[in-house]
Design a protein around this motif. Structure first.
Motif, PDB file in Angstrom:
ATOM      1  N   LYS A   5       4.192   7.124  -3.733  1.00 33.51           N
ATOM      2  CA  LYS A   5       2.736   7.235  -3.648  1.00 33.51           C
ATOM      3  C   LYS A   5       2.072   6.436  -4.756  1.00 33.51           C
ATOM      4  O   LYS A   5       1.000   5.898  -4.572  1.00 33.51           O
ATOM      5  CB  LYS A   5       2.305   8.699  -3.721  1.00 33.51           C
ATOM      6  N   ARG A   6       2.721   6.326  -5.911  1.00 31.44           N
ATOM      7  CA  ARG A   6       2.146   5.585  -7.031  1.00 31.44           C
ATOM      8  C   ARG A   6       2.298   4.087  -6.869  1.00 31.44           C
ATOM      9  O   ARG A   6       1.416   3.337  -7.227  1.00 31.44           O
ATOM     10  CB  ARG A   6       2.800   6.012  -8.352  1.00 31.44           C
ATOM     11  N   ASN A   7       3.433   3.634  -6.347  1.00 33.83           N
ATOM     12  CA  ASN A   7       3.690   2.208  -6.268  1.00 33.83           C
ATOM     13  C   ASN A   7       4.527   1.877  -5.030  1.00 33.83           C
ATOM     14  O   ASN A   7       5.707   1.572  -5.145  1.00 33.83           O
ATOM     15  CB  ASN A   7       4.392   1.737  -7.538  1.00 33.83           C
ATOM     16  N   PRO A   8       3.929   1.912  -3.848  1.00 36.27           N
ATOM     17  CA  PRO A   8       4.699   1.669  -2.628  1.00 36.27           C
ATOM     18  C   PRO A   8       5.239   0.243  -2.552  1.00 36.27           C
ATOM     19  O   PRO A   8       6.282   0.004  -1.961  1.00 36.27           O
ATOM     20  CB  PRO A   8       3.709   1.955  -1.506  1.00 36.27           C
ATOM     21  N   GLY A   9       4.574  -0.736  -3.161  1.00 33.46           N
ATOM     22  CA  GLY A   9       5.034  -2.118  -3.128  1.00 33.46           C
ATOM     23  C   GLY A   9       6.384  -2.287  -3.798  1.00 33.46           C
ATOM     24  O   GLY A   9       7.220  -3.076  -3.350  1.00 33.46           O
ATOM     25  N   PHE A  10       6.624  -1.533  -4.863  1.00 33.84           N
ATOM     26  CA  PHE A  10       7.902  -1.596  -5.575  1.00 33.84           C
ATOM     27  C   PHE A  10       9.049  -1.222  -4.648  1.00 33.84           C
ATOM     28  O   PHE A  10      10.067  -1.889  -4.611  1.00 33.84           O
ATOM     29  CB  PHE A  10       7.880  -0.661  -6.782  1.00 33.84           C
ATOM     30  N   GLY A  16      13.850  -4.206   0.419  1.00 27.59           N
ATOM     31  CA  GLY A  16      13.837  -5.420   1.212  1.00 27.59           C
ATOM     32  C   GLY A  16      14.714  -6.531   0.665  1.00 27.59           C
ATOM     33  O   GLY A  16      14.939  -7.531   1.321  1.00 27.59           O
ATOM     34  N   ARG A  17      15.230  -6.365  -0.551  1.00 28.21           N
ATOM     35  CA  ARG A  17      16.048  -7.410  -1.164  1.00 28.21           C
ATOM     36  C   ARG A  17      17.401  -7.495  -0.484  1.00 28.21           C
ATOM     37  O   ARG A  17      18.030  -6.499  -0.182  1.00 28.21           O
ATOM     38  CB  ARG A  17      16.244  -7.124  -2.653  1.00 28.21           C
ATOM     39  N   ARG A  18      17.830  -8.709  -0.261  1.00 29.67           N
ATOM     40  CA  ARG A  18      19.141  -8.942   0.344  1.00 29.67           C
ATOM     41  C   ARG A  18      19.783 -10.162  -0.308  1.00 29.67           C
ATOM     42  O   ARG A  18      19.091 -11.091  -0.694  1.00 29.67           O
ATOM     43  CB  ARG A  18      19.020  -9.219   1.853  1.00 29.67           C
TER      44      ARG A  18
END
Length: 45
Positions: A5-10, A16-18
């Protein structure tokens, strides 16, 4: 507090890293773009 909730982009980046094991030889990167990528990468921890 729930971190998503504080930092969804993180979490999007984290999940998503591969690792890339196959590269497309048709993709070309200009010298300027490569220089910019490397300059940004030097700022990474």
């Amino acid at each position: 507090m729930n971190m998503t909730k504080r930092n969804p982009g993180f979490y999007e980046v984290l999940h998503g890293r591969r690792a890339i094991k196959k590269y497309d030889p048709e993709v070309k990167i200009s010298h300027e773009e490569l220089s910019q990528i490397l300059a940004e990468a030097t700022l990474a921890p």
